[in-house]
Design a protein around this motif. Structure first.
Motif, mmCIF file in Angstrom:
data_model
loop_
_atom_site.group_PDB
_atom_site.id
_atom_site.type_symbol
_atom_site.label_atom_id
_atom_site.label_comp_id
_atom_site.label_asym_id
_atom_site.label_seq_id
_atom_site.Cartn_x
_atom_site.Cartn_y
_atom_site.Cartn_z
ATOM 1 N N ILE A 103 0.865 -1.184 0.000
ATOM 2 C CA ILE A 103 0.000 0.000 0.000
ATOM 3 C C ILE A 103 0.898 1.229 0.000
ATOM 4 O O ILE A 103 1.713 1.416 0.902
ATOM 5 C CB ILE A 103 -0.924 0.037 1.234
ATOM 6 C CG1 ILE A 103 -1.809 -1.212 1.280
ATOM 7 C CG2 ILE A 103 -1.793 1.301 1.215
ATOM 8 C CD1 ILE A 103 -2.634 -1.320 2.551
ATOM 9 N N THR A 142 -1.204 -8.169 -3.979
ATOM 10 C CA THR A 142 -1.980 -7.017 -4.413
ATOM 11 C C THR A 142 -1.206 -5.736 -4.119
ATOM 12 O O THR A 142 -0.549 -5.618 -3.078
ATOM 13 C CB THR A 142 -3.363 -6.985 -3.727
ATOM 14 O OG1 THR A 142 -4.116 -5.879 -4.222
ATOM 15 C CG2 THR A 142 -3.238 -6.863 -2.222
ATOM 16 N N ILE A 165 -1.597 -1.495 -4.059
ATOM 17 C CA ILE A 165 -2.609 -0.441 -3.973
ATOM 18 C C ILE A 165 -1.916 0.916 -3.911
ATOM 19 O O ILE A 165 -1.045 1.141 -3.069
ATOM 20 C CB ILE A 165 -3.507 -0.625 -2.737
ATOM 21 C CG1 ILE A 165 -4.213 -1.992 -2.799
ATOM 22 C CG2 ILE A 165 -4.536 0.504 -2.628
ATOM 23 C CD1 ILE A 165 -4.775 -2.440 -1.478
ATOM 24 N N VAL A 218 -2.097 2.341 -12.730
ATOM 25 C CA VAL A 218 -2.899 1.194 -12.318
ATOM 26 C C VAL A 218 -3.223 0.232 -13.462
ATOM 27 O O VAL A 218 -2.988 -0.978 -13.359
ATOM 28 C CB VAL A 218 -4.191 1.672 -11.614
ATOM 29 C CG1 VAL A 218 -5.148 0.509 -11.389
ATOM 30 C CG2 VAL A 218 -3.838 2.340 -10.286
ATOM 31 N N ASN A 262 -4.646 -1.902 -7.950
ATOM 32 C CA ASN A 262 -5.761 -0.965 -7.897
ATOM 33 C C ASN A 262 -5.322 0.314 -7.195
ATOM 34 O O ASN A 262 -4.216 0.384 -6.647
ATOM 35 C CB ASN A 262 -6.951 -1.569 -7.139
ATOM 36 C CG ASN A 262 -7.553 -2.757 -7.851
ATOM 37 O OD1 ASN A 262 -8.180 -2.631 -8.898
ATOM 38 N ND2 ASN A 262 -7.350 -3.956 -7.294
ATOM 39 N N SER A 263 -6.192 1.302 -7.189
ATOM 40 C CA SER A 263 -5.938 2.513 -6.412
ATOM 41 C C SER A 263 -7.182 2.856 -5.607
ATOM 42 O O SER A 263 -8.299 2.457 -5.945
ATOM 43 C CB SER A 263 -5.536 3.694 -7.311
ATOM 44 O OG SER A 263 -6.515 3.964 -8.286
ATOM 45 N N LEU A 264 -6.966 3.607 -4.541
ATOM 46 C CA LEU A 264 -8.039 4.097 -3.675
ATOM 47 C C LEU A 264 -7.975 5.613 -3.673
ATOM 48 O O LEU A 264 -6.916 6.191 -3.407
ATOM 49 C CB LEU A 264 -7.864 3.553 -2.253
ATOM 50 C CG LEU A 264 -8.780 4.126 -1.171
ATOM 51 C CD1 LEU A 264 -10.240 3.784 -1.462
ATOM 52 C CD2 LEU A 264 -8.366 3.598 0.203
ATOM 53 N N ILE A 290 -10.065 -0.334 2.237
ATOM 54 C CA ILE A 290 -8.714 -0.868 2.091
ATOM 55 C C ILE A 290 -8.693 -2.375 2.336
ATOM 56 O O ILE A 290 -7.965 -3.114 1.657
ATOM 57 C CB ILE A 290 -7.718 -0.135 3.025
ATOM 58 C CG1 ILE A 290 -6.278 -0.304 2.519
ATOM 59 C CG2 ILE A 290 -7.842 -0.600 4.462
ATOM 60 C CD1 ILE A 290 -5.977 0.432 1.243
ATOM 61 N N LEU A 311 -9.904 -4.097 -0.844
ATOM 62 C CA LEU A 311 -8.891 -4.142 -1.894
ATOM 63 C C LEU A 311 -7.785 -5.144 -1.596
ATOM 64 O O LEU A 311 -7.190 -5.710 -2.516
ATOM 65 C CB LEU A 311 -8.280 -2.747 -2.086
ATOM 66 C CG LEU A 311 -9.209 -1.682 -2.679
ATOM 67 C CD1 LEU A 311 -8.518 -0.320 -2.690
ATOM 68 C CD2 LEU A 311 -9.659 -2.058 -4.082
ATOM 69 N N CYS A 312 -7.506 -5.375 -0.316
ATOM 70 C CA CYS A 312 -6.400 -6.263 0.071
ATOM 71 C C CYS A 312 -6.777 -7.734 0.092
ATOM 72 O O CYS A 312 -5.898 -8.592 -0.066
ATOM 73 C CB CYS A 312 -5.877 -5.871 1.458
ATOM 74 S SG CYS A 312 -4.967 -4.316 1.483
ATOM 75 N N THR A 329 -9.397 -5.693 -10.407
ATOM 76 C CA THR A 329 -8.037 -5.229 -10.676
ATOM 77 C C THR A 329 -8.064 -4.197 -11.794
ATOM 78 O O THR A 329 -8.974 -4.181 -12.635
ATOM 79 C CB THR A 329 -7.098 -6.399 -11.047
ATOM 80 O OG1 THR A 329 -5.743 -5.940 -11.043
ATOM 81 C CG2 THR A 329 -7.450 -7.015 -12.381
ATOM 82 N N ASP A 370 -9.921 2.114 -9.967
ATOM 83 C CA ASP A 370 -9.794 3.093 -8.887
ATOM 84 C C ASP A 370 -11.084 3.092 -8.084
ATOM 85 O O ASP A 370 -12.179 3.163 -8.647
ATOM 86 C CB ASP A 370 -9.548 4.492 -9.433
ATOM 87 C CG ASP A 370 -9.402 5.521 -8.324
ATOM 88 O OD1 ASP A 370 -8.388 5.471 -7.598
ATOM 89 O OD2 ASP A 370 -10.303 6.373 -8.175
#
Length: 280
Positions: free
Chosen positions: A92, A153, A155, A185, A200-202, A245, A248-249, A258, A261
């Motif tokens: 992350i 993963t 992020i 990404v 991915n992104s957050l 989070i 996503l993890c 994948t 965002d």
């Protein structure tokens, strides 16, 4: 506590910028899912809350003071983490800086520092972690492409600023750096999928971090503007990003997600708010 659906038991996460701020919130969320934590940050000492996660959750937590803009320091840190933790499953990239400076007067110093930390630092750490994950995959599966995204993963932390410009701040340099991060990404997701790695992104909206609390004291009208821009009339709390989070993890939750965002902004980017239209 996280449910079994969101368990990360026995996995190791490399998190940048987790000595404090949102990075610490992400570390806390992963710790609740029994994930071991390797934290990279530039501060001499992390928040005591970070190290307290070790005893509270019975996990391994180590802090590595690292300048993430230096390839040699990042390489050394990741090699040490591999030796001490055995493997890297999650990365992350939460380290970031922002300066409020008009576009017309943006300095070289601001451009260089913002992109060095927000983009280059994220790139270098993600690259090192991805190489570690890919090497582990190849040692087990050889050249056979993955059919399941279970190796790891990655992020990136992007921003609501890449979706909508706010009249309350002048952060074109920061916004460009976050757009660059988000631009990694999709191509990374494509390149790393054969190794079973998701990317991915957050994108958080306005969050009540230590930085935001500082703004609240120095520029209360700025924070008032942020509050008016959300659909709930308030700033988001860091804890409200924990579910995102973890989603996503966890392969069990987002194994088929994948190259995307995830925007969590209290609806701020959803509407054309009337706050700036009021003149009386």
């Amino acid at each position: 506590m996280a449910t079994n659906f969101f368990t990360l038991n026995g996995k190791t996460a490399v998190i940048t910028g987790a000595a404090r701020g949102l990075g610490l919130t992400f570390a806390t969320a992963l710790a609740s899912a029994n994930c071991n934590l390797a934290v990279l940050d530039i501060l001499h000492e992390p928040s005591p809350s970070l190290l307290a996660l070790r005893d509270h959750h019975g996990i391994k937590v180590e802090y590595y003071r690292t300048d993430i803009t230096s390839r040699s320091e990042v390489t050394a840190a990741i090699e040490k983490i591999e030796a001490e933790f055995g493997r890297i499953d999650i990365n992350i990239n939460a380290a970031g800086v922002v300066s409020d400076e008009s576009f017309l007067k943006t300095t070289d110093e601001n451009i260089e520092r913002t992109f060095a930390v927000n983009f280059t630092g994220s790139f270098l750490v993600a690259q090192a972690c991805a190489n570690s994950m890919a090497a582990r995959y190849k040692s087990i599966h050889g050249s056979e492409p993955a059919s399941q995204p279970t190796t790891g993963t990655i992020i990136f932390i992007a921003s609501i600023a890449t979706y909508i410009a706010s009249s309350a701040q002048q952060i074109s340099c920061y916004t460009a750096s976050k757009a660059a991060v988000k631009g990694l990404v999709k191509p990374m997701a494509m390149e790393l999928a054969p190794y079973g790695i998701r990317v991915n992104s957050l994108s958080p909206g306005y969050m009540m971090t230590d930085m935001m609390r500082g703004l609240q004291k120095k520029q209360p009208q700025l924070v008032d503007q942020f509050e008016k821009e959300t659909l709930f009339g308030r700033i988001g709390m860091p804890a409200e990003l924990k579910g995102a989070i973890l989603y996503l993890c966890c392969d069990s939750a987002s194994g088929w997600y994948t190259g995307q965002d995830l925007l969590v902004d209290g609806g701020a980017s959803t509407w054309k708010h009337p706050a700036i239209l009021a003149s009386d």
